[in-house]
Structure formats: C-alpha cells, structure tokens
Design a protein around this motif. Structure first.
Motif, short mmCIF file in Angstrom:
data_model
loop_
_atom_site.label_atom_id
_atom_site.label_comp_id
_atom_site.label_asym_id
_atom_site.label_seq_id
_atom_site.Cartn_x
_atom_site.Cartn_y
_atom_site.Cartn_z
N TYR A 29 2.85 32.51 46.94
CA TYR A 29 3.37 31.92 48.16
C TYR A 29 2.76 32.57 49.40
O TYR A 29 2.44 33.76 49.39
N GLY A 76 15.99 32.75 37.92
CA GLY A 76 16.15 31.97 39.13
C GLY A 76 15.05 32.16 40.14
O GLY A 76 15.31 32.23 41.34
N ASN A 77 13.81 32.23 39.66
CA ASN A 77 12.68 32.29 40.59
C ASN A 77 12.81 33.46 41.55
O ASN A 77 12.72 33.29 42.77
N THR A 78 13.04 34.64 41.04
CA THR A 78 13.06 35.82 41.90
C THR A 78 11.68 36.00 42.51
O THR A 78 10.68 36.07 41.80
N ILE A 79 11.64 36.03 43.82
CA ILE A 79 10.38 36.12 44.55
C ILE A 79 10.17 37.55 45.01
O ILE A 79 11.08 38.16 45.59
N TYR A 80 8.98 38.08 44.77
CA TYR A 80 8.63 39.44 45.16
C TYR A 80 7.60 39.38 46.28
O TYR A 80 6.56 38.72 46.14
N PHE A 81 7.89 40.09 47.36
CA PHE A 81 7.06 40.03 48.54
C PHE A 81 6.14 41.23 48.65
O PHE A 81 6.45 42.33 48.19
N GLU A 98 4.04 22.96 53.44
CA GLU A 98 5.13 22.63 54.35
C GLU A 98 4.60 22.14 55.69
O GLU A 98 4.96 22.64 56.76
N ALA A 131 3.23 31.70 40.07
CA ALA A 131 3.52 31.07 41.35
C ALA A 131 3.25 32.09 42.45
O ALA A 131 3.67 33.24 42.35
N ILE A 167 3.11 23.00 47.03
CA ILE A 167 3.90 22.75 48.23
C ILE A 167 3.09 23.15 49.46
O ILE A 167 2.53 24.25 49.52
N LEU A 170 8.52 29.26 54.76
CA LEU A 170 7.55 28.92 53.73
C LEU A 170 6.41 28.10 54.31
O LEU A 170 6.62 27.17 55.09
N TYR A 192 4.22 32.97 53.32
CA TYR A 192 5.29 32.79 54.29
C TYR A 192 4.82 33.31 55.64
O TYR A 192 4.03 34.24 55.72
N SER A 235 1.21 26.89 42.22
CA SER A 235 1.78 26.99 40.89
C SER A 235 0.67 26.76 39.88
O SER A 235 0.02 25.70 39.93
N VAL A 253 7.03 30.97 37.41
CA VAL A 253 7.16 29.57 37.80
C VAL A 253 8.57 29.08 37.54
O VAL A 253 9.20 28.43 38.36
N ARG A 254 9.06 29.37 36.40
CA ARG A 254 10.43 29.01 36.06
C ARG A 254 11.01 30.14 35.24
O ARG A 254 10.29 30.91 34.65
#
Lengths: 115, 113
Positions: free
Chosen positions: A33, A101-106, A58, A31, A56, A45, A35, A50, A96-97
């Motif tokens: 993203y 808990g879908n920890t997002i790394y920027f 937005e 996944a 998604i 977002l 932002y 995915s 993805v899952r």
C-alpha cells in the motif's frame, strides 16, 4: 522494529523534478500500500497492490505513479508535484486475506517537501 | 459505509495516571479492530488488535476489548509514562478481505512528568 523499510526518509524536490520513493518488505505479504498523511490527520489510502497488480487506486492524480516490480518492492514515482503534495508518505504491507483481518504493517514513512 | 469515531484530543495526563481513549465504530459485518500509535516524526506502529467480539488485545501495558454490543474498542492503560506521548489511531478493517482500513481521526496524548 518495523519490517517495512522506506527510502529516502526525507526528500525535497522542485515542482519540475522527477523522483521516486521506495519501499521493501520481507514478511511474505502479497498486498502492499501507499498512504499519504498530512499533519494532524489520519493516513489516506492512495494505492493498493495485490499479488503485484494494482487493485485499488483512490482517484490519485497521475503525477503519482505506483509500481510494484516484485512481491517485496513497491515504488512511488513522483513527477510535476505541487506544494500541497508535501506530506508524509507511508508504505505498508499485509497478507491479502486471513483470519487476522488484514493487519497492515507500516513503514517509517518518507517526508516529502515540494518547493 | 464503515466509520470510526475517536474522542477529541489532545489528552494531557500526569505520569502514572490512568488512560482511556474512547473509540466507537460503525461497520457492516464483523470487522477486525486495531490501535496504531504514531510517535513524533515516525510512521504508524501496530499497538494491538482484536479480530472478534470479546477478544482483548494487549501490548506494552495497553489493553482494548472488542465490544460488539456497544460497538466500541476503548484503549486503556493503568499507568502512563512520558514515553507514551504520541498520537493514537483506532482503525477497523473489512473482514471480507478488501484491502481498506478505516482510521479514526487520531487522539494526541501528552504525558507530563
């Protein structure tokens, strides 16, 4: 150290220009993203991919066009932007899952100025 | 919908003071909770996380405990340093796997020598 790499770090473009922001990750995340972050605000977002498919959007204006060429790369193509689009653009990735808990790394972000 | 509420900033502390940044959330189900830190001119870094009730996340001297009964995830540090000056974001993610993270508005911390 972030494992999400963004280029360029700074970009100044005119309203008639076409440019792209690039993002790369090698954590095996499926996944990715985009932002947008304005000064003194939390990230907002824009898009989620995915398994290399757009999952998604937005309601982002069409002057922003995302592309995911493969599982490691994510681009954001920019065309006919407005001065109010000036912001920090953050790329991120996550599993993805998962139980984490879908920890997002920027990434470090790309500072965009539209003149 | 899901939401995260953080205390208003800026928070100004002297070096070695105790830090608390309050965070409460509203969510259906059992979200995972996160603290991200953003240093000036940089992107967001994951500071710590907790995925279930009573979990304690910790990193670099910072701690936060997932309190389901009070729907809170307050960030604490026993002795702050000037280098901790940054904006701190509390966030939650939908446990069902939908790739949306809800952020709080951020709290700016300034530590003075």
């Amino acid at each position: 150290d972030t494992e999400v790499t963004q280029t360029p770090k700074h970009l100044v473009m005119g309203m008639t220009n076409k440019k792209s922001l690039k993002c790369e990750q090698h954590m095996g995340h499926r996944a990715m993203y985009w932002y947008k972050q304005k000064a003194k605000k939390p990230p907002e977002l824009m898009f989620v991919y995915s398994y290399e498919k757009l999952s998604i959007n937005e309601s982002v204006p069409s002057r922003f066009s995302p592309e995911c060429p493969n599982s490691s790369l994510l681009n954001l193509h920019l065309h006919a932007l407005q001065p109010e689009d000036s912001a920090l653009y953050l790329c991120a990735s996550s599993p993805v899952r998962g139980s984490s808990g879908n920890t997002i790394y920027f990434g470090e972000g790309s500072w965009l100025t539209v003149v | 919908g899901d939401s995260v509420t953080q205390m208003e900033g800026p928070v100004t502390l002297s070096e070695e003071a105790f830090l608390t940044i309050n965070c409460t959330y509203t969510a259906t189900g059992y979200p995972s909770l996160f603290w991200y830190v953003q240093y000036p001119g940089e992107g967001l870094q994951l500071l710590l996380k907790a995925t279930k009730a009573d979990d304690k996340g910790s990193n670099k001297g910072f701690e936060a405990t997932y309190r389901k009964e009070t729907t809170s995830f307050h960030l604490e540090k026993g002795s702050v340093q000037v280098s901790d000056s940054a904006v701190y974001f509390c966030a939650l993610s939908d446990p069902r796997g939908y790739q949306k993270v809800t952020f709080g508005t951020g709290t700016k911390l300034q530590v003075i020598p």
